[in-house]
Write a protein that holds these residues in place. Structure first.
Motif, mmCIF file in Angstrom:
data_model
loop_
_atom_site.group_PDB
_atom_site.id
_atom_site.type_symbol
_atom_site.label_atom_id
_atom_site.label_comp_id
_atom_site.label_asym_id
_atom_site.label_seq_id
_atom_site.Cartn_x
_atom_site.Cartn_y
_atom_site.Cartn_z
ATOM 1 N N VAL A 1 0.796 -1.274 0.109
ATOM 2 C CA VAL A 1 0.137 0.089 0.130
ATOM 3 C C VAL A 1 0.897 1.111 -0.006
ATOM 4 C CG1 VAL A 1 -1.914 1.267 1.127
ATOM 5 C CG2 VAL A 1 -1.792 -1.192 1.215
ATOM 6 N N TRP B 1 -6.441 3.260 5.485
ATOM 7 C CA TRP B 1 -6.090 1.705 5.386
ATOM 8 C C TRP B 1 -5.762 1.618 6.850
ATOM 9 C CZ3 TRP B 1 -6.207 -1.048 0.863
ATOM 10 C CH2 TRP B 1 -6.081 -0.655 -0.287
ATOM 11 N N LEU C 1 -10.515 -0.832 4.652
ATOM 12 C CA LEU C 1 -10.413 0.163 3.788
ATOM 13 C C LEU C 1 -11.569 1.022 4.189
ATOM 14 C CD1 LEU C 1 -9.095 2.064 1.673
ATOM 15 C CD2 LEU C 1 -10.038 0.310 -0.047
ATOM 16 N N HIS D 1 -13.569 4.797 3.721
ATOM 17 C CA HIS D 1 -13.905 5.954 2.889
ATOM 18 C C HIS D 1 -14.809 7.080 3.715
ATOM 19 C CE1 HIS D 1 -12.003 3.834 -0.356
ATOM 20 N NE2 HIS D 1 -11.594 4.986 -0.685
ATOM 21 N N SER E 1 -12.758 -0.254 -4.336
ATOM 22 C CA SER E 1 -12.447 -0.640 -3.253
ATOM 23 C C SER E 1 -12.312 -2.139 -3.054
ATOM 24 C CB SER E 1 -13.318 -0.192 -1.898
ATOM 25 O OG SER E 1 -13.094 1.267 -1.661
ATOM 26 N N LEU F 1 -8.782 -4.110 -2.909
ATOM 27 C CA LEU F 1 -8.634 -5.281 -1.612
ATOM 28 C C LEU F 1 -8.210 -6.532 -2.290
ATOM 29 C CD1 LEU F 1 -11.215 -4.048 0.824
ATOM 30 C CD2 LEU F 1 -8.826 -3.951 1.144
#
Length: 338
Positions: free
Chosen positions: A40, A117, A132, A134, A157, A161
């Motif tokens: 990441v 994250w 994750l 948002h 997403s 992932l």
């Protein structure tokens, strides 16, 4: 208390803040948390790892006194069939296993977006749980804008992932699956003429023998969506779909192939034009980075096929087309300067 006298001044009313919506997606990865965090954190590797990411780069970076680091990122990615760009600031906290991000400049219909994250390895377990998060606001909170953002965040997403899980569980990328190569051409012409030839891909069908058809549109200035039919030496025609990001000031073009052949899991590249070392003319270079798909390699070349065979095949196919393009760019630039 005496009443206040009325005035002709109008007191401005504050606009209510657009509602913030929050989403959460998660996955469990059979890999150490440090390895997951590293994927990441590695912005340069995102285009090969994450399907939606076309290009990403670190604009600024600062290491804080507490060991955390802050980065300013520029990101180009696809969402709902279109490519967009935005600027984000993020904080990496390796000790806490958390990366916090916040868009500095958002692209409509997004008014604001951020998230986290969260990467945690359970005690005594070899598995890592990745969450994750948002939070976002839509411009004007318009229902169609909210629906569009919700769809893009959910799709991207889930895709990111799944890709993160696959990439982390695959292990270090030194197993021959991912490789980079380049081809160059020395050109006795101007860098601008070479750049113009590469940038005007819409003219390639009449300029390049291996391009049978090319449809070029701009999702927004500097971001090109390209669908191209390429002729192979055996006469067959292959269709590729790519997004290109154009940097006129750098005389560079980066791209990502969205639809890849069976043997590939990912393909990105870039065209670069630099002054020649001897000061005479310029050197134009085509770079390719390819991630192979082992199952696709076996399906295409047979069960006994090796990664070395697949790399040679891909290297020859992509390198042949790139070298042909560079030779025609040289001819165009040299004729233009004569």
């Amino acid at each position: 208390m005496a009443p206040t006298a009325a005035t002709d001044q109008t007191v401005p009313t504050e606009r209510p803040e657009t509602p913030t919506r929050v989403t959460e997606h998660a996955v469990t990865v059979s890999a150490p948390a440090a390895a997951v965090f590293a994927l990441v954190a590695d912005v340069a590797g995102w285009p090969q790892l994450f399907g939606p990411t076309v290009h990403a780069e670190v604009v600024e970076e600062n290491v804080l006194s507490d060991g955390r680091s802050e980065q300013l990122l520029r990101i180009w990615a696809t969402a709902n069939g279109r490519a967009r760009t935005w600027t984000s600031r993020r904080t990496l906290d390796r000790a806490a296993g958390r990366i916090t991000f916040r868009q500095v400049v958002s692209a409509p219909p997004v008014e604001a977006m951020g998230g986290d994250w969260v990467i945690r390895q359970a005690d005594g377990s070899e598995e890592t749980h990745v969450t994750l998060l948002h939070d976002y606001r839509a411009v004007g909170d318009a229902p169609e804008a909210v629906a569009l953002i919700e769809s893009a965040v959910d799709h991207n997403s889930r895709a990111e992932l799944a890709a993160l899980k696959a990439g982390a569980e695959q292990g270090p990328r030194d197993d021959g699956l991912c490789f980079t190569f380049s081809d160059s051409e020395h050109i006795d012409g101007s860098a601008q003429d070479v750049f113009d030839f590469l940038n005007r891909a819409d003219l390639w069908p009449e300029r390049l023998p291996h391009v049978a058809r090319l449809d070029l549109t701009e999702d927004e200035p500097g971001i090109q969506h390209m669908e191209m039919d390429t002729r192979s030496p055996d006469g067959s025609v292959h269709t590729t779909v790519s997004v290109r990001v154009v940097f006129p000031e750098r005389r560079s073009i980066v791209y990502k192939q969205l639809r890849v052949p069976a043997a590939m899991a990912g393909h990105t590249g870039r065209w670069e034009i630099e002054p020649a070392a001897d000061g005479e003319g310029v050197v134009a270079t085509s770079w390719h980075t390819v991630t192979l798909d082992p199952e696709g390699v076996r399906a295409l070349l047979g069960e006994d096929a090796t990664l070395a065979q697949a790399r040679d095949l891909v290297r020859k196919a992509l390198g042949t087309n790139s070298s042909t393009t560079l030779r025609h760019a040289r001819r165009y630039a040299e004729e233009s300067s004569s």
